[in-house]
Motif scaffolding. Structure first.
Motif, PDB file in Angstrom:
ATOM      1  N   THR A   1       0.846  -1.196   0.000  1.00 42.40           N
ATOM      2  CA  THR A   1       0.000   0.000   0.000  1.00 42.40           C
ATOM      3  C   THR A   1       0.876   1.238   0.000  1.00 42.40           C
ATOM      4  O   THR A   1       2.006   1.218   0.478  1.00 42.40           O
ATOM      5  CB  THR A   1      -0.933   0.029   1.222  1.00 42.40           C
ATOM      6  OG1 THR A   1      -0.128   0.054   2.397  1.00 42.40           O
ATOM      7  CG2 THR A   1      -1.849  -1.177   1.251  1.00 42.40           C
TER       8      THR A   1
ATOM      9  N   LYS B   1       0.551   6.752   3.781  1.00 38.57           N
ATOM     10  CA  LYS B   1      -0.445   7.797   3.984  1.00 38.57           C
ATOM     11  C   LYS B   1       0.279   9.098   4.328  1.00 38.57           C
ATOM     12  O   LYS B   1       1.308   9.098   4.989  1.00 38.57           O
ATOM     13  CB  LYS B   1      -1.375   7.414   5.126  1.00 38.57           C
ATOM     14  CG  LYS B   1      -2.101   6.116   4.872  1.00 38.57           C
ATOM     15  CD  LYS B   1      -3.527   6.247   5.274  1.00 38.57           C
ATOM     16  CE  LYS B   1      -4.225   4.942   5.169  1.00 38.57           C
ATOM     17  NZ  LYS B   1      -4.901   4.693   3.970  1.00 38.57           N
ATOM     18  N   PRO B   2      -0.267  10.218   3.863  1.00 33.70           N
ATOM     19  CA  PRO B   2       0.362  11.500   4.216  1.00 33.70           C
ATOM     20  C   PRO B   2       0.252  11.768   5.715  1.00 33.70           C
ATOM     21  O   PRO B   2      -0.683  11.309   6.373  1.00 33.70           O
ATOM     22  CB  PRO B   2      -0.434  12.524   3.414  1.00 33.70           C
ATOM     23  CG  PRO B   2      -1.702  11.855   3.069  1.00 33.70           C
ATOM     24  CD  PRO B   2      -1.443  10.383   3.047  1.00 33.70           C
ATOM     25  N   LYS B   3       1.199  12.495   6.215  1.00 34.06           N
ATOM     26  CA  LYS B   3       1.195  12.809   7.650  1.00 34.06           C
ATOM     27  C   LYS B   3       0.066  13.777   7.977  1.00 34.06           C
ATOM     28  O   LYS B   3      -0.248  14.655   7.183  1.00 34.06           O
ATOM     29  CB  LYS B   3       2.547  13.380   8.046  1.00 34.06           C
ATOM     30  CG  LYS B   3       3.672  12.372   7.865  1.00 34.06           C
ATOM     31  CD  LYS B   3       4.956  12.901   8.418  1.00 34.06           C
ATOM     32  CE  LYS B   3       6.104  11.959   8.179  1.00 34.06           C
ATOM     33  NZ  LYS B   3       6.017  10.706   8.845  1.00 34.06           N
ATOM     34  N   ASN B   4      -0.544  13.597   9.140  1.00 35.51           N
ATOM     35  CA  ASN B   4      -1.627  14.481   9.577  1.00 35.51           C
ATOM     36  C   ASN B   4      -1.529  14.821  11.058  1.00 35.51           C
ATOM     37  O   ASN B   4      -2.459  15.340  11.629  1.00 35.51           O
ATOM     38  CB  ASN B   4      -2.996  13.864   9.246  1.00 35.51           C
ATOM     39  CG  ASN B   4      -3.233  12.532   9.918  1.00 35.51           C
ATOM     40  OD1 ASN B   4      -2.404  12.059  10.680  1.00 35.51           O
ATOM     41  ND2 ASN B   4      -4.362  11.926   9.631  1.00 35.51           N
TER      42      ASN B   4
ATOM     43  N   THR C   1       1.348   6.140  16.540  1.00 28.81           N
ATOM     44  CA  THR C   1       0.824   7.267  15.767  1.00 28.81           C
ATOM     45  C   THR C   1       1.706   8.500  15.931  1.00 28.81           C
ATOM     46  O   THR C   1       1.871   9.273  14.992  1.00 28.81           O
ATOM     47  CB  THR C   1      -0.629   7.603  16.157  1.00 28.81           C
ATOM     48  OG1 THR C   1      -0.703   7.882  17.547  1.00 28.81           O
ATOM     49  CG2 THR C   1      -1.571   6.476  15.791  1.00 28.81           C
TER      50      THR C   1
ATOM     51  N   THR D   1       1.115   9.843  11.646  1.00 29.90           N
ATOM     52  CA  THR D   1      -0.127   9.577  10.933  1.00 29.90           C
ATOM     53  C   THR D   1      -1.124   8.934  11.881  1.00 29.90           C
ATOM     54  O   THR D   1      -0.803   7.970  12.566  1.00 29.90           O
ATOM     55  CB  THR D   1       0.135   8.611   9.754  1.00 29.90           C
ATOM     56  OG1 THR D   1       1.118   9.199   8.908  1.00 29.90           O
ATOM     57  CG2 THR D   1      -1.107   8.345   8.964  1.00 29.90           C
TER      58      THR D   1
ATOM     59  N   PRO E   1      -4.907   7.215  11.827  1.00 29.59           N
ATOM     60  CA  PRO E   1      -6.031   6.752  11.004  1.00 29.59           C
ATOM     61  C   PRO E   1      -7.362   7.405  11.387  1.00 29.59           C
ATOM     62  O   PRO E   1      -8.176   7.695  10.515  1.00 29.59           O
ATOM     63  CB  PRO E   1      -6.073   5.249  11.248  1.00 29.59           C
ATOM     64  CG  PRO E   1      -4.713   4.892  11.719  1.00 29.59           C
ATOM     65  CD  PRO E   1      -4.200   6.094  12.445  1.00 29.59           C
TER      66      PRO E   1
ATOM     67  N   PHE F   1      -7.854  10.654   9.662  1.00 27.14           N
ATOM     68  CA  PHE F   1      -8.294  10.531   8.270  1.00 27.14           C
ATOM     69  C   PHE F   1      -9.807  10.396   8.190  1.00 27.14           C
ATOM     70  O   PHE F   1     -10.446  10.991   7.325  1.00 27.14           O
ATOM     71  CB  PHE F   1      -7.637   9.329   7.585  1.00 27.14           C
ATOM     72  CG  PHE F   1      -6.208   9.558   7.209  1.00 27.14           C
ATOM     73  CD1 PHE F   1      -5.861  10.526   6.282  1.00 27.14           C
ATOM     74  CD2 PHE F   1      -5.207   8.813   7.787  1.00 27.14           C
ATOM     75  CE1 PHE F   1      -4.554  10.749   5.936  1.00 27.14           C
ATOM     76  CE2 PHE F   1      -3.889   9.023   7.453  1.00 27.14           C
ATOM     77  CZ  PHE F   1      -3.557   9.995   6.519  1.00 27.14           C
TER      78      PHE F   1
ATOM     79  N   LYS G   1     -11.220  13.762   8.876  1.00 28.39           N
ATOM     80  CA  LYS G   1     -10.586  14.818   8.077  1.00 28.39           C
ATOM     81  C   LYS G   1      -9.938  15.897   8.953  1.00 28.39           C
ATOM     82  O   LYS G   1     -10.136  17.100   8.747  1.00 28.39           O
ATOM     83  CB  LYS G   1     -11.591  15.423   7.110  1.00 28.39           C
ATOM     84  CG  LYS G   1     -12.075  14.432   6.086  1.00 28.39           C
ATOM     85  CD  LYS G   1     -13.052  15.074   5.134  1.00 28.39           C
ATOM     86  CE  LYS G   1     -13.409  14.224   3.991  1.00 28.39           C
ATOM     87  NZ  LYS G   1     -14.046  13.062   3.977  1.00 28.39           N
TER      88      LYS G   1
ATOM     89  N   ASN H   1      -6.365  17.519  10.524  1.00 29.42           N
ATOM     90  CA  ASN H   1      -4.942  17.653  10.265  1.00 29.42           C
ATOM     91  C   ASN H   1      -4.396  18.683  11.251  1.00 29.42           C
ATOM     92  O   ASN H   1      -4.795  19.842  11.224  1.00 29.42           O
ATOM     93  CB  ASN H   1      -4.700  18.104   8.823  1.00 29.42           C
ATOM     94  CG  ASN H   1      -3.243  18.096   8.450  1.00 29.42           C
ATOM     95  OD1 ASN H   1      -2.375  18.068   9.310  1.00 29.42           O
ATOM     96  ND2 ASN H   1      -2.971  18.119   7.167  1.00 29.42           N
TER      97      ASN H   1
END
Length: 69
Positions: free
Chosen positions: A3, A6-9, A47, A52, A54, A57, A60, A62
């Protein structure tokens, strides 16, 4: 199957809080023999270390501030 990352948030201050809280929860879990606290601590450490989350995400969220990487 591989996979994409995932972008960092998770921002810097959020990461620091997660790392500190994760360490405290793991220590508390070891002292009290609580597997639940250990698992929660590991999730926070993971995390925080990866940057990141989950759950962020899904909602939504950030916490990375502009100019921060």
């Amino acid at each position: 199957m591989m996979t994409l990352p995932k972008p960092k948030n998770v921002g810097a201050s959020d990461r620091n809080i997660r790392l500190a809280a994760g360490g405290v929860l793991i220590l508390a879990g070891l002292i009290t023999s609580s597997i639940i606290l250990d698992i929660l601590g590991l999730v926070l450490l993971a995390t925080g270390a990866l940057g990141t989350c989950p759950a962020y995400f899904l909602f939504k969220i950030n916490t990375i501030k502009e100019g921060e990487e």
